[in-house]
Design a protein around this motif. Structure first.
Motif, mmCIF file in Angstrom:
data_model
loop_
_atom_site.group_PDB
_atom_site.id
_atom_site.type_symbol
_atom_site.label_atom_id
_atom_site.label_comp_id
_atom_site.label_asym_id
_atom_site.label_seq_id
_atom_site.Cartn_x
_atom_site.Cartn_y
_atom_site.Cartn_z
ATOM 1 N N SER A 1 -42.404 -89.914 -87.511
ATOM 2 C CA SER A 1 -42.813 -89.135 -86.335
ATOM 3 C C SER A 1 -41.672 -89.039 -85.338
ATOM 4 C CB SER A 1 -44.011 -89.799 -85.651
ATOM 5 O OG SER A 1 -45.062 -89.933 -86.558
ATOM 6 N N ILE A 2 -41.007 -90.160 -85.085
ATOM 7 C CA ILE A 2 -39.927 -90.140 -84.099
ATOM 8 C C ILE A 2 -38.736 -89.339 -84.623
ATOM 9 C CG2 ILE A 2 -38.264 -91.634 -82.903
ATOM 10 C CD1 ILE A 2 -40.553 -93.589 -82.441
ATOM 11 N N PHE A 3 -38.541 -89.373 -85.928
ATOM 12 C CA PHE A 3 -37.489 -88.570 -86.548
ATOM 13 C C PHE A 3 -37.735 -87.075 -86.295
ATOM 14 C CE2 PHE A 3 -36.054 -86.322 -90.451
ATOM 15 C CZ PHE A 3 -34.730 -86.720 -90.524
ATOM 16 N N VAL A 4 -38.956 -86.618 -86.584
ATOM 17 C CA VAL A 4 -39.272 -85.197 -86.398
ATOM 18 C C VAL A 4 -39.302 -84.850 -84.909
ATOM 19 C CG1 VAL A 4 -41.033 -83.417 -86.769
ATOM 20 C CG2 VAL A 4 -40.537 -85.069 -88.574
ATOM 21 N N LEU A 5 -39.867 -85.735 -84.121
ATOM 22 C CA LEU A 5 -39.952 -85.528 -82.676
ATOM 23 C C LEU A 5 -38.555 -85.396 -82.076
ATOM 24 C CD1 LEU A 5 -42.525 -85.721 -80.752
ATOM 25 C CD2 LEU A 5 -41.660 -87.975 -80.128
ATOM 26 N N GLY A 6 -37.669 -86.303 -82.445
ATOM 27 C CA GLY A 6 -36.333 -86.331 -81.858
ATOM 28 C C GLY A 6 -35.517 -85.105 -82.243
ATOM 29 N N ILE A 7 -35.570 -84.721 -83.521
ATOM 30 C CA ILE A 7 -34.785 -83.552 -83.948
ATOM 31 C C ILE A 7 -35.359 -82.274 -83.340
ATOM 32 C CG2 ILE A 7 -34.051 -82.204 -85.960
ATOM 33 C CD1 ILE A 7 -33.927 -84.811 -87.533
ATOM 34 N N SER A 8 -36.692 -82.189 -83.282
ATOM 35 C CA SER A 8 -37.311 -81.007 -82.651
ATOM 36 C C SER A 8 -36.910 -80.937 -81.183
ATOM 37 C CB SER A 8 -38.835 -81.081 -82.745
ATOM 38 O OG SER A 8 -39.232 -81.234 -84.077
ATOM 39 N N LEU B 1 -33.909 -78.685 -76.546
ATOM 40 C CA LEU B 1 -32.867 -78.847 -75.522
ATOM 41 C C LEU B 1 -31.804 -77.759 -75.667
ATOM 42 C CD1 LEU B 1 -32.424 -82.734 -75.602
ATOM 43 C CD2 LEU B 1 -33.067 -81.397 -73.595
ATOM 44 N N LYS B 2 -31.525 -77.384 -76.936
ATOM 45 C CA LYS B 2 -30.516 -76.354 -77.185
ATOM 46 C C LYS B 2 -31.108 -74.951 -77.019
ATOM 47 C CE LYS B 2 -26.929 -78.781 -78.524
ATOM 48 N NZ LYS B 2 -25.571 -78.631 -78.041
ATOM 49 N N GLY B 3 -32.418 -74.891 -76.909
ATOM 50 C CA GLY B 3 -33.087 -73.603 -76.763
ATOM 51 C C GLY B 3 -33.049 -72.742 -78.016
ATOM 52 N N ARG B 4 -32.971 -73.352 -79.176
ATOM 53 C CA ARG B 4 -32.966 -72.534 -80.394
ATOM 54 C C ARG B 4 -34.194 -72.821 -81.268
ATOM 55 N NH1 ARG B 4 -28.782 -76.073 -83.929
ATOM 56 N NH2 ARG B 4 -27.208 -75.634 -82.382
ATOM 57 N N ASP B 5 -34.604 -71.799 -81.984
ATOM 58 C CA ASP B 5 -35.785 -71.899 -82.855
ATOM 59 C C ASP B 5 -36.944 -72.594 -82.135
ATOM 60 O OD1 ASP B 5 -34.449 -70.642 -84.989
ATOM 61 O OD2 ASP B 5 -33.489 -72.527 -85.546
ATOM 62 N N ARG C 1 -43.844 -76.431 -82.550
ATOM 63 C CA ARG C 1 -44.913 -76.778 -83.494
ATOM 64 C C ARG C 1 -44.624 -78.102 -84.196
ATOM 65 N NH1 ARG C 1 -45.290 -71.267 -83.200
ATOM 66 N NH2 ARG C 1 -47.441 -70.495 -83.342
ATOM 67 N N SER C 2 -43.363 -78.299 -84.555
ATOM 68 C CA SER C 2 -43.010 -79.558 -85.216
ATOM 69 C C SER C 2 -43.234 -80.727 -84.251
ATOM 70 C CB SER C 2 -41.545 -79.539 -85.657
ATOM 71 O OG SER C 2 -41.315 -78.456 -86.526
ATOM 72 N N ALA D 1 -29.740 -81.085 -90.346
ATOM 73 C CA ALA D 1 -30.520 -81.164 -89.107
ATOM 74 C C ALA D 1 -29.929 -80.204 -88.080
ATOM 75 C CB ALA D 1 -30.523 -82.598 -88.588
ATOM 76 N N ARG D 2 -28.604 -80.098 -88.018
ATOM 77 C CA ARG D 2 -27.969 -79.185 -87.066
ATOM 78 C C ARG D 2 -28.242 -77.738 -87.428
ATOM 79 N NH1 ARG D 2 -22.966 -82.662 -86.750
ATOM 80 N NH2 ARG D 2 -23.324 -83.856 -84.835
ATOM 81 N N LEU D 3 -28.189 -77.418 -88.709
ATOM 82 C CA LEU D 3 -28.471 -76.049 -89.150
ATOM 83 C C LEU D 3 -29.914 -75.655 -88.859
ATOM 84 C CD1 LEU D 3 -26.892 -75.565 -92.676
ATOM 85 C CD2 LEU D 3 -26.738 -73.982 -90.759
ATOM 86 N N GLY D 4 -30.803 -76.624 -88.989
ATOM 87 C CA GLY D 4 -32.212 -76.358 -88.741
ATOM 88 C C GLY D 4 -32.791 -75.414 -89.767
ATOM 89 N N PRO D 5 -33.857 -74.694 -89.425
ATOM 90 C CA PRO D 5 -34.532 -73.834 -90.406
ATOM 91 C C PRO D 5 -33.640 -72.698 -90.908
ATOM 92 C CG PRO D 5 -35.482 -73.548 -88.217
ATOM 93 C CD PRO D 5 -34.576 -74.730 -88.135
ATOM 94 N N SER D 6 -32.510 -72.476 -90.242
ATOM 95 C CA SER D 6 -31.591 -71.447 -90.767
ATOM 96 C C SER D 6 -31.117 -71.817 -92.166
ATOM 97 C CB SER D 6 -30.370 -71.320 -89.857
ATOM 98 O OG SER D 6 -30.766 -71.123 -88.524
#
Lengths: 378, 528
Positions: B197-204, B209-213, B219-220, B498-503
């Motif tokens: 949970s903290i893994f998903v919470l932190g990356i989301s 913070l970066k304002g992307r996706d 939702r995550s 993680a940096r790339l994200g859903p892209s």
């Protein structure tokens, strides 16, 4: 339900079934790993090859893990003695296996060609090294292994790593490696087309013939090899105590079981005929039938080693009385019963859903598929 | 058998087990988060939830690969490095491992393949079923390995046989429903759920913070916050459950965790902080909350909890009795029909393990001096300071997680979490903490069992394989080399994706793929 003696024999058969399951299932993806750098010439070709086993290798590897767990549970002394005695050989298998999960999953996540080529060789090591070492280990089992137990049943291995690499053991390693390559090639043909198919077909025929030839040659050697015979009366239902027997070493004794039961010659015959049939079927492009034939050949070859050794599992060359047999290296009656039922319940389920997984993923893997699924495929 | 050999064997096991445990907790929890995401997809039909399942699934896969790699090591190692252990308790310990393979590993490993490759070949509902079975499989494997581990902590349902010179199973039922094992299982899996949970919470939070996706990240975040809040509650409640269980089977572990040197009148106080002094067998200073420990550990106000001195005194008596058991066993090994030896053995059998503790100091235990016996009795309680501090660190982190997840969950209900940069930063910087908590928790459980590999039955030092020191140095160096390399590769990929994200999914819908969007260096490098 079953008496102790029956369960001891059932477990000898079940360990054989698990070994064969490992050879048929994990064997074909290890064979594919062995062939990968030689059959695949371009990056896309290699991805085709990898993706024929991509969805399945992990499940297949569990045959190996469960086999190890079952030996731990059913033959704890064998597990303890073999794994600690063959320390460096076991570590070599383990470290070779390291390359598989990361190789499969990480290879195509980065496009750098050096990165990908490096992991291709990693997948080769993970597919090639374990079968060679298992073959060498069987070659050594057939010659006896230098270990003994003290009064408290602490096992002491007195040999070195290098003496495992003797000529007969290396020949057994060739049998094993050729067998896995042959089997993997039959699978790979079934799942590919075009240039990859043609190159693999050649590998299948060559490795199949090497397997048969090396197996026959090993058979000739076995007649002159020291075999082991229990000379004290055996009570198969006794509580296991490996120090309670006497054992003699006699040249050619590994053929005694065949001499006593000539019907058993059918087992090595299955190895040879299955192998030859597989080569013929590969030549005729009957891929699925060739895969079945190489599976049968493996049943024959592994079965031959098992039948020759019976009732021995791990004979000791330095202290024959310490040898481990199906009668005296087993766990308790209760544990054998429990593990028997666990196997009877779960094995059919496993075969059922593994079959379903292969059915879902069935069909040829093509270069078009890889190009269309660049991000998702291995 | 030399001390170096024993220490090297222990070091190798500890290093490889703790390393393996870097990957397990995330697998246990992330599998269920994937199930929640995909269920939402199947119910709502909105593709963003499918993309979420696929993207977090990619990170799941990167982690899972190393979990598999390092897991095989653990199975090998009982045989390669702990041969006598494998012989001595394989009759009991091997069964849960084999059943783990049959029941759990096959399930998890077969369906993880279909999870990744079955999206276009399975109906929505069937694919969801595959994901559920994968999660069930990974959690079942935790169950069986913790049944095995619980038995090491609290060896029920087994008896020693002098004919076979090993422990033998008497009741699988008791082994399976061992309260220690059950408490460990729920504590461990819920800790895994918190980790994920903290893994998903932190990356989301980082995407927010970066304002992307932003939609994807919001939702995550919500799913992780809700799942994590429920898990953090249960990890603390069920951690208390394993605290209760520990008092029954391993009072020495509890006494060390609590730096409780003297038996105190019931109900004992809980030492919030203290400075344990091993030489004086006392704490230099302590801050105590009255009654709390007694209530948690015994769930009564009248039952006392034994202190370290009392435990050592009691164990000294057991060691003295154990000497008779060891000597009688030696006679029985020579002559199984020796009636007198048999009678002595039966009378002292329960203390056999305690007698074996003397083997550290003297080969023939009947020659042990009172000093040696006293020393062996001292050994029966592990070093206090490391236990005391690791346990407190774990508990402190546990409450921190609960605080974070409570705030995150509350903010996700009120819906304004994306406007709270402090919360997002808090979540982001919390990412490594669950791993620290898991590792110290593992340390408390396993170091706290020393000097035993099987509590009260088999001393750790007798469990090892007879290998040369050179072999052990070599294998340890090999593991360190391989594992360092693998960790570097894993972290590199994990950060990259993680940096790339859903892209990274290549759908064309996300941040780096949209026209005009800024491109980070190498973001598209993985197009062949």
């Amino acid at each position: 339900m079953f008496d102790y003696e029956t369960l001891k024999i059932i477990w000898w058969l079940l360990v054989g079934v698990l070994l064969l399951g490992f050879a048929v299932m994990d064997g074909h993806d290890m064979g594919v790993g062995t062939l990968l750098p030689f059959v695949g010439r371009t990056d896309t070709e290699r991805r085709v090859i990898i993706n024929t086993v991509g969805p399945h290798w992990d499940g297949n590897q569990v045959w190996f893990i469960t086999g190890g767990g079952a030996i731990f549970a059913a033959w704890p002394l064998v597990y303890a003695t073999a794994f600690s005695g063959f320390y460096w050989a076991m570590l070599a298998v383990l470290w070779a296996l390291f390359f598989r999960p990361v190789g499969f999953d990480y290879r195509s996540k980065i496009a750098n060609p050096t990165w990908r080529r490096t992991w291709d060789w990693g997948l080769f090591i993970g597919g090639f090294v374990p079968p060679v070492i298992f073959g060498v280990a069987f070659g050594n089992l057939l010659q006896g292994v230098p270990f003994h137990f003290d009064d408290n049943l602490v096992s002491h291995y007195t040999g070195s790593f290098w003496q495992l690499l003797n000529p007969f053991a290396l020949l057994a390693g060739v049998v094993s490696s050729a067998m896995i390559t042959f089997h993997g090639a039959n699978y790979l043909m079934h799942r590919t087309e075009g240039a990859i198919f043609e190159r693999t077909r050649l590998w299948a025929m060559i490795s199949g013939l090497v397997m048969v030839a090396a197996f026959l040659l090993a058979g000739v050697f076995v007649a002159d090899l020291p075999g082991y015979v229990i000379t004290s009366p055996v009570d198969p239902s006794a509580l296991p105590n490996p120090l309670a027997k006497t054992v003699n070493v006699e040249t050619g004794a590994w053929l005694n079981n065949f001499a006593a039961q000539p019907l058993l010659w059918a087992v090595p015959a299955l190895g040879v005929l299955g192998g030859l049939a597989g080569v013929l079927l590969a030549m005729l492009r009957q891929t699925l039938a060739a895969f079945v034939a190489s599976s049968l050949a493996m049943a024959g070859i592994i079965g031959t080693a098992g039948v020759a050794l019976f009732p021995f599992v791990m004979p000791s060359s330095s202290a024959p009385a310490s040898s481990l047999t199906v009668w005296d290296s087993v766990s308790s009656h209760l544990t054998l019963t429990l593990m028997f039922w666990a196997t009877v319940i779960f094995m059919p389920l496993i075969i059922f859903y593994t079959g379903w997984a292969y059915k879902v993923m069935a069909g040829k893997v093509t270069e078009r598929f890889i190009e269309a699924n660049d991000k998702a495929a291995y | 058998m030399t001390e170096t050999m024993i220490d090297l064997s222990r070091l190798q096991f500890a290093a490889t087990a703790m390393y393996h445990f870097l990957f397990v907790p995330l697998t246990l929890g992330l599998a269920w988060i994937l199930v929640i995401m995909e269920t939402t997809y199947v119910l709502t039909g909105r593709t963003i939830y499918r993309d979420m399942t696929k993207f977090w699934g990619k990170l799941f896969g990167i982690n899972f690969a190393l979990g598999v790699t390092t897991g095989i090591t653990m199975e090998f190692q009982f045989g390669t490095n702990w041969a006598y252990y494998s012989h001595y308790v394989g009759d009991i310990f091997g069964a849960p491992l084999a059943i783990e393979g049959l029941m759990a590993f096959f399930l998890e490993s077969t369906f993880i393949g279909l999870f990744f490759f079955g999206w276009d070949r399975l109906s929505k509902a069937k694919h969801l079923l595959v994901t559920v079975l994968m999660a069930v499989g990974s959690n079942l494997s935790a169950l069986w390995i913790l049944i095995a581990n619980g038995w090491m902590q609290d060896p029920v349902g087994a008896e020693f046989s002098y004919t076979t010179m090993r422990m033998e199973l008497t009741s699988f039922w008791e082994v399976m429903f061992n309260p220690t094992a059950q408490a460990k299982f729920v504590h461990t899996v819920s800790a895994g759920y918190v980790t994920a949970s903290i893994f998903v919470l932190g990356i989301s939070s980082w995407y927010l913070l970066k304002g992307r996706d932003v939609e994807f990240a919001r939702r995550s975040f919500r799913i992780a916050a809700a799942f994590g809040f429920a898990s953090a509650l249960s990890v603390i409640v069920l951690g208390d459950e394993s605290g209760y269980a520990v008092t029954e089977s391993q009072q020495s572990k509890l006494a060390a965790i609590e730096a409780m040197w003297e038996t105190e009148p019931a109900p004992a106080g809980f030492k919030l902080l203290a400075w344990p002094n091993e030489a004086k067998q006392a704490n230099d200073w302590e801050i105590e909350i009255p009654y709390v420990l007694g209530l948690i550990a015994t769930r009564s106000t009248t039952e006392t909890i034994p202190g370290i001195r009392e435990i050592r005194e009691r164990n000294r008596a057991r060691i003295e009795s154990g000497i008779h058991a060891v000597k009688a066993l030696e006679r029985l090994r020579r002559d199984a029909n020796d009636a007198e030896a048999k009678a002595t053995f039966e009378a002292h059998k329960a203390d056999l393990g305690y007698g074996l503790l003397l083997k550290k100091y003297v080969d023939d235990v009947s020659l042990a001096t009172p000093e040696q016996i006293a020393q062996a009795a001292r050994d029966t309680v592990p070093a206090v300071a490391p236990m005391f501090w690791s346990f407190r660190l774990m508990v402190l982190l546990g409450f921190l997680f609960l605080a974070l997840l409570t705030v995150a969950f509350w903010s996700s209900i009120t819906g304004n979490f994306a406007d709270k940069p402090w919360l997002l930063k808090w979540a982001l910087w919390s990412i490594p903490l669950p791993w620290i908590a898991a590792e110290v928790g593992w340390f408390v459980a396993e170091y706290g069992r020393q000097p035993w590999s099987i509590y009260g039955v088999l001393p750790t030092r007798l469990s090892v394989s007879t290998l040369s020191e050179a072999s052990l140095y070599g294998s340890l160096a090999g593991f360190i080399g391989f594992y360092t390399l693998l960790l570097a590769v894993e972290l590199y990929l994990m950060f990259k994706y993680a940096r790339l994200g859903p892209s990274s999914l290549g759908t064309g819908k996300y941040h780096f793929e949209r026209a005009g969007g800024p491109l980070p260096a190498g973001a598209f490098a993985d197009k062949v």
